[in-house]
Design a protein around this motif. Structure first.
Motif, PDB file in Angstrom:
ATOM      1  N   ALA A 290       8.644  -4.409   1.614  1.00 42.18           N
ATOM      2  CA  ALA A 290       7.433  -3.712   1.430  1.00 42.18           C
ATOM      3  C   ALA A 290       7.776  -2.474   0.541  1.00 42.18           C
ATOM      4  CB  ALA A 290       6.817  -3.187   2.387  1.00 42.18           C
ATOM      5  N   VAL A 291       6.923  -2.253  -0.577  1.00 43.29           N
ATOM      6  CA  VAL A 291       7.170  -0.931  -1.312  1.00 43.29           C
ATOM      7  C   VAL A 291       5.848  -0.082  -1.555  1.00 43.29           C
ATOM      8  CG1 VAL A 291       9.115  -2.129  -2.701  1.00 43.29           C
ATOM      9  CG2 VAL A 291       6.406  -2.349  -3.530  1.00 43.29           C
ATOM     10  N   GLY A 292       4.645  -0.468  -0.834  1.00 46.50           N
ATOM     11  CA  GLY A 292       3.591   0.580  -0.872  1.00 46.50           C
ATOM     12  C   GLY A 292       2.279  -0.226  -0.862  1.00 46.50           C
ATOM     13  N   GLU A 293       1.244   0.635  -0.753  1.00 45.33           N
ATOM     14  CA  GLU A 293       0.074   0.291  -0.702  1.00 45.33           C
ATOM     15  C   GLU A 293      -1.031   1.111  -1.662  1.00 45.33           C
ATOM     16  OE1 GLU A 293      -3.476  -1.366   2.712  1.00 45.33           O
ATOM     17  OE2 GLU A 293      -1.492  -0.306   3.191  1.00 45.33           O
ATOM     18  N   HIS A 294      -1.726   0.421  -2.203  1.00 40.45           N
ATOM     19  CA  HIS A 294      -3.033   1.495  -2.947  1.00 40.45           C
ATOM     20  C   HIS A 294      -4.269   1.129  -2.527  1.00 40.45           C
ATOM     21  CE1 HIS A 294      -4.579   3.976  -6.195  1.00 40.45           C
ATOM     22  NE2 HIS A 294      -5.282   2.763  -6.685  1.00 40.45           N
TER      23      HIS A 294
END
Length: 241
Positions: A137-141
């Motif tokens: 997992a590398v992020g959420e926006h």
């Protein structure tokens, strides 16, 4: 450096010692699948979809992919007498009319040789964007109308193939109430998907984050504003326009 030829302004950029960024466009055909739960991702992907584009362009098609009753639409129908006054108005963004909550986009790309930093840019997607690279997992926006930037540095396989997985909400109800997804009392279709360009960027520090060129009409010149970000240890760098 700025050159003026009549009303035409030409910008020349001075060469720098370090190599420039490498940008890999990720537009084109992606695999796509749906799910009810936020995780894990689907075991198989049986559809294709264009990026940029919306999920109603998937083939084979998703049934009822964009049917959603927004909170505003429900309240409007109550006022119009189309729904009973005691109809329960949802506390969240609304009520989906299909049995899916998420869409998963998948594709692969080849990364260049090692650089100091790697960023994924998804210019616009809705509703809610979460990214995995090679299973990490590398992020959420959450933004539906603004670009999302995701740091791939720790997960990228340099000089090799990489699997990119992007999850988007299938309808606005996956969003917190505080997140703007667009409001319209008469809107009946809320189509999810990645509807703007996607690219992976590989560069060394410092990173040029944005460049804005603003005209100054009075004297026929321009103002260039550049934002830099350093993701590494403190260092000095020269910037030339």
């Amino acid at each position: 450096m700025i050159h003026r030829v009549g009303s035409l302004v030409l910008l020349s950029f001075l060469p720098v010692a370090a190599a420039g960024r490498v940008s890999i466009p990720l537009d084109g055909e992606w695999e796509i699948a749906d799910s009810v739960a936020a995780e894990p991702p689907p075991a198989s992907f049986g559809r294709k979809v264009p990026v940029p584009g919306l999920a109603n362009l998937a083939r084979p098609a998703f049934p009822d992919i964009d049917l959603f009753d927004s909170r505003e639409n429900i309240m409007n129908r109550i006022r119009q007498g189309k729904l009973p006054k005691n109809f329960t108005v949802p506390a969240n963004q609304g009520i989906p009319k299909h049995e899916r909550n998420y869409l998963w986009y998948r594709r692969s790309f080849d990364a260049p040789a090692r650089r100091a930093h790697a960023l994924l840019e998804i210019k616009k997607a809705q509703f809610d964007v979460a990214v995995w690279l090679n299973g990490a997992a590398v992020g959420e926006h959450l933004g539906c109308f603004t670009a999302g930037w995701f740091d791939l540095t720790a997960a990228v396989k340099w000089g090799a193939a990489n699997e990119l997985l992007v999850r988007v909400g299938a309808h606005p109800a996956v969003l917190p109430v505080s997140v703007m997804s667009g409001t319209d009392n008469e809107k009946l279709k809320w189509t999810p998907g990645i509807y703007d360009r996607v690219a992976a960027h590989f560069m060394d520090n410092p990173v040029i984050e944005s460049v804005q060129v603003a005209p100054r009409i009075g004297d026929g010149s321009i103002l260039i504003e550049t934002t830099l970000r350093n993701y590494g240890p403190a260092a000095a760098a020269a910037l030339a326009h």
